[in-house]
Design a protein around this motif. Structure first.
Motif, short mmCIF file in Angstrom:
data_model
loop_
_atom_site.label_atom_id
_atom_site.label_comp_id
_atom_site.label_asym_id
_atom_site.label_seq_id
_atom_site.Cartn_x
_atom_site.Cartn_y
_atom_site.Cartn_z
N SER A 142 -31.07 13.57 -27.71
CA SER A 142 -31.15 12.14 -28.02
C SER A 142 -29.81 11.54 -28.43
CB SER A 142 -32.19 11.89 -29.12
OG SER A 142 -31.86 12.60 -30.30
N TYR B 117 -26.64 3.90 -19.86
CA TYR B 117 -27.90 4.61 -20.09
C TYR B 117 -29.13 3.79 -19.70
CZ TYR B 117 -31.76 6.97 -22.34
OH TYR B 117 -32.97 7.58 -22.58
N HIS C 75 -32.14 8.29 -16.42
CA HIS C 75 -31.61 9.44 -17.15
C HIS C 75 -32.70 10.17 -17.92
CE1 HIS C 75 -28.08 6.64 -16.73
NE2 HIS C 75 -27.61 7.75 -16.20
N ARG D 137 -28.28 9.39 -25.67
CA ARG D 137 -29.06 8.31 -25.07
C ARG D 137 -28.40 6.96 -25.34
NH1 ARG D 137 -35.16 10.47 -26.65
NH2 ARG D 137 -35.55 11.59 -24.69
N PRO E 203 -33.37 4.71 -19.48
CA PRO E 203 -34.35 5.76 -19.77
C PRO E 203 -34.98 6.41 -18.54
CG PRO E 203 -34.66 3.91 -21.25
CD PRO E 203 -33.64 3.47 -20.25
#
Length: 276
Positions: free
Chosen positions: A25, A12, A17, A28, A14
């Protein structure tokens, strides 16, 4: 053999993605083969097809590397820019990798509703066909008119529609999507994945009864020989868990014969993607 025809891996990030918004969420974080293998053991899944979630060649390489180290990853649907002038040369790099089965572009994210019909994209698809790669179609319902014209042009290319073309289940919209899916289903080289459905419904209140009419239409349009189970893990986790996703499909097909159930839960994916 039970095959999950559609799932993703990622480390992941930010920015990369950013499509994972606040409502999602729960995903994440990293999702890698060790995480999925545990889920598959718990749910009786024998193997999977890993599908791109990022539009870079690095993503294709990332998935192929994971597949080389994990036997349960039977195939990879990567990404390549099908519009580039040197596509043949790019594909040449991958020709020895038997686990690379096909490609996908995130067409649902393109502003142009007719993106699939642009000449440079069509040329790319003709090259994929020549090299015997599959193509996953990822679109929203408003793009299905273009999909219909698109598949007409390539009667020998293996296509599969991801996530039943993401109908607006949450809003109860059905008719326009259904008309076009029936037409697309008339082309026997086009398959459809029973995947990504619970995330098109209300994350918290969806029921099987709410989704079954959409699944019935897909069965009517494509037949049991051209539909395949897919989880869309880990995206599915925002609206449930793996067990619920699998049961949505197994419950729907429970009254079918053994041959049909086996096809939907694995052998169709094995045939379509030429899995070993």
């Amino acid at each position: 053999m039970i095959i999950d025809s559609h799932q993703h891996f990622w480390n992941y990030e930010p920015v990369k993605h950013e499509w994972i918004d606040d409502s999602m969420s729960a995903i994440r974080k990293d999702f890698l083969p060790a995480d999925l293998k545990k889920v598959y053991t718990e749910n009786g899944i024998d193997g999977c097809v890993a599908v791109q979630a990022d539009q870079t060649l690095a993503e294709t390489d990332f998935l192929l590397d994971l597949a080389s180290k994990n036997d349960f990853i039977k195939g990879v649907v990567g990404w390549v820019d099908l519009r580039v002038y040197n596509l043949e040369a790019v594909l040449e790099i991958y020709k020895e990798n038997e686990k690379l089965k096909g490609f996908r572009h995130v067409v649902q994210g393109e502003e142009d509703s007719n993106f699939l019909l642009r000449p440079n994209f069509l040329k790319g698809i003709s090259i994929l066909e020549k090299h015997n790669y599959t193509y996953d179609i990822l679109v929203f319902p408003h793009q299905l008119g273009a999909v219909l014209e698109f598949v007409k042009q390539f009667p020998n290319q293996r296509f599969v529609i991801d996530h039943i073309a993401k109908p607006y289940i949450k809003d109860g919209f059905y008719e326009g999507w259904a008309v076009l899916m029936k037409e697309i289903g008339k082309y026997e080289n086009v398959y459809c994945k029973l995947s990504g459905m619970i995330t098109e419904a209300d994350f918290n209140t969806w029921t099987s009864a709410q989704i079954h009419p959409y699944m019935n239409l897909i069965l009517e349009a494509f037949g049991s020989e051209r539909i395949m189970f897919g989880s869309d893990w880990p995206v599915c986790l925002v609206a449930g868990n793996y067990k619920k996703v699998k049961e949505l499909v197994t419950g729907f097909i429970a009254k079918m014969g053994t041959t049909e159930q086996t096809a939907i839960m694995g052998s169709n994916a094995i045939k379509f993607y030429s899995l070993k």
